[in-house]
Design a protein around this motif. Structure first.
Motif, mmCIF file in Angstrom:
data_model
loop_
_atom_site.group_PDB
_atom_site.id
_atom_site.type_symbol
_atom_site.label_atom_id
_atom_site.label_comp_id
_atom_site.label_asym_id
_atom_site.label_seq_id
_atom_site.Cartn_x
_atom_site.Cartn_y
_atom_site.Cartn_z
ATOM 1 N N ASN A 1 125.112 -64.486 52.853
ATOM 2 C CA ASN A 1 124.427 -63.780 53.943
ATOM 3 C C ASN A 1 125.364 -63.563 55.136
ATOM 4 N N ILE A 2 126.251 -64.513 55.371
ATOM 5 C CA ILE A 2 127.254 -64.360 56.425
ATOM 6 C C ILE A 2 128.182 -63.193 56.091
ATOM 7 N N VAL A 3 128.607 -63.107 54.840
ATOM 8 C CA VAL A 3 129.471 -61.998 54.412
ATOM 9 C C VAL A 3 128.788 -60.660 54.684
ATOM 10 N N MET A 4 127.541 -60.550 54.275
ATOM 11 C CA MET A 4 126.812 -59.285 54.451
ATOM 12 C C MET A 4 126.618 -58.974 55.936
ATOM 13 N N PHE A 5 126.346 -59.999 56.739
ATOM 14 C CA PHE A 5 126.179 -59.806 58.179
ATOM 15 C C PHE A 5 127.482 -59.313 58.809
ATOM 16 N N CYS A 6 128.598 -59.947 58.447
ATOM 17 C CA CYS A 6 129.887 -59.600 59.050
ATOM 18 C C CYS A 6 130.346 -58.196 58.675
ATOM 19 N N LYS A 7 129.923 -57.717 57.522
ATOM 20 C CA LYS A 7 130.280 -56.354 57.122
ATOM 21 C C LYS A 7 129.768 -55.319 58.117
ATOM 22 N N ASP A 8 128.668 -55.637 58.784
ATOM 23 C CA ASP A 8 128.033 -54.687 59.697
ATOM 24 C C ASP A 8 128.437 -54.864 61.158
ATOM 25 N N ARG B 1 133.795 -52.835 64.446
ATOM 26 C CA ARG B 1 135.201 -53.035 64.087
ATOM 27 C C ARG B 1 136.112 -52.970 65.309
ATOM 28 N N ASP B 2 135.690 -53.641 66.379
ATOM 29 C CA ASP B 2 136.537 -53.733 67.562
ATOM 30 C C ASP B 2 137.098 -55.155 67.623
ATOM 31 N N ILE B 3 137.832 -55.474 68.674
ATOM 32 C CA ILE B 3 138.502 -56.778 68.754
ATOM 33 C C ILE B 3 137.495 -57.936 68.719
ATOM 34 N N THR B 4 136.366 -57.768 69.375
ATOM 35 C CA THR B 4 135.355 -58.829 69.401
ATOM 36 C C THR B 4 134.723 -59.010 68.028
ATOM 37 N N GLY B 5 134.305 -57.916 67.429
ATOM 38 C CA GLY B 5 133.693 -57.985 66.106
ATOM 39 C C GLY B 5 134.635 -58.546 65.058
ATOM 40 N N TYR C 1 135.299 -62.603 65.991
ATOM 41 C CA TYR C 1 134.173 -63.492 65.666
ATOM 42 C C TYR C 1 133.709 -63.327 64.228
ATOM 43 N N GLY C 2 133.807 -62.125 63.707
ATOM 44 C CA GLY C 2 133.450 -61.910 62.305
ATOM 45 C C GLY C 2 134.347 -62.691 61.367
ATOM 46 N N ASN C 3 135.655 -62.647 61.620
ATOM 47 C CA ASN C 3 136.593 -63.388 60.768
ATOM 48 C C ASN C 3 136.370 -64.893 60.870
ATOM 49 N N ARG D 1 127.150 -72.074 63.730
ATOM 50 C CA ARG D 1 126.032 -71.999 64.671
ATOM 51 C C ARG D 1 126.499 -71.528 66.046
ATOM 52 N N VAL D 2 127.580 -72.103 66.553
ATOM 53 C CA VAL D 2 128.098 -71.705 67.863
ATOM 54 C C VAL D 2 128.530 -70.243 67.831
ATOM 55 N N ASN D 3 129.188 -69.842 66.779
ATOM 56 C CA ASN D 3 129.626 -68.458 66.650
ATOM 57 C C ASN D 3 128.426 -67.510 66.709
ATOM 58 N N LEU D 4 127.381 -67.823 65.970
ATOM 59 C CA LEU D 4 126.172 -66.979 65.980
ATOM 60 C C LEU D 4 125.538 -66.935 67.370
ATOM 61 N N LYS D 5 125.580 -68.054 68.084
ATOM 62 C CA LYS D 5 125.040 -68.070 69.447
ATOM 63 C C LYS D 5 125.863 -67.172 70.368
ATOM 64 N N ILE D 6 127.177 -67.196 70.198
ATOM 65 C CA ILE D 6 128.035 -66.322 71.001
ATOM 66 C C ILE D 6 127.715 -64.864 70.701
ATOM 67 N N LEU D 7 127.608 -64.525 69.427
ATOM 68 C CA LEU D 7 127.297 -63.142 69.050
ATOM 69 C C LEU D 7 125.940 -62.708 69.602
ATOM 70 N N THR D 8 125.005 -63.639 69.681
ATOM 71 C CA THR D 8 123.701 -63.343 70.278
ATOM 72 C C THR D 8 123.865 -63.008 71.757
ATOM 73 N N LYS D 9 124.640 -63.808 72.464
ATOM 74 C CA LYS D 9 124.841 -63.613 73.907
ATOM 75 C C LYS D 9 125.490 -62.269 74.233
ATOM 76 N N VAL D 10 126.394 -61.815 73.366
ATOM 77 C CA VAL D 10 127.106 -60.564 73.650
ATOM 78 C C VAL D 10 126.487 -59.367 72.923
ATOM 79 N N HIS D 11 125.337 -59.602 72.307
ATOM 80 C CA HIS D 11 124.571 -58.541 71.636
ATOM 81 C C HIS D 11 125.365 -57.844 70.541
ATOM 82 N N TYR D 12 125.998 -58.651 69.685
ATOM 83 C CA TYR D 12 126.715 -58.132 68.531
ATOM 84 C C TYR D 12 125.925 -58.434 67.276
#
Length: 116
Positions: free
Chosen positions: A18-25, A28-32, A35-37, A77-88
């Motif tokens: 599910n993480i793989v599928m989420f990261c695919k979307d 494709r900028d520096i932030t994505g 944190y995706g990697n 978990r922390v990574n997902l929280k960061i992505l939530t905060k920055v609306h990614y």
């Protein structure tokens, strides 16, 4: 192998997939990309380390490998929280992933505690 270990392994594999599928979307900028990697590595590593734990010969080695899996889950978990905060990413999908990682963290922590 007991049914509980097999079920946890499947949940960790499903989480990694599910993480793989989420990261695919992710954008494709520096932030994505950054944190995706990171999320791909930590989410997949949790499953892989648990797989290693199942092949250990001592409780000490099992606790060490399961501890690595727990560490990677907490990083995810922390990574997902960061992505939530920055609306990614899809907020509904992030919440699903956060719910699952919280459950996996509790399960893994309990397993480690019971092995000590």
């Amino acid at each position: 192998m007991s049914g509980k270990k097999f079920d946890l392994e499947n949940r960790l594999v499903d989480f990694a997939a599910n993480i793989v599928m989420f990261c695919k979307d992710l954008p494709r900028d520096i932030t994505g990309e950054y944190y995706g990697n990171q999320l791909l590595r930590s989410g997949g590593s949790a499953a892989l380390n648990f797989g290693e734990a199942q092949g250990t010969n001592s409780d000490r080695d099992y606790i060490n490998k399961a501890g690595l899996s727990l560490k990677e889950l907490k990083e995810s978990r922390v990574n997902l929280k960061i992505l939530t905060k920055v609306h990614y990413g899809n907020p509904n999908k992030i919440q699903e992933l956060l719910d699952e990682v919280e459950q996996l963290i509790k399960i893994m922590a309990t397993i480690i505690k019971n092995k000590q």
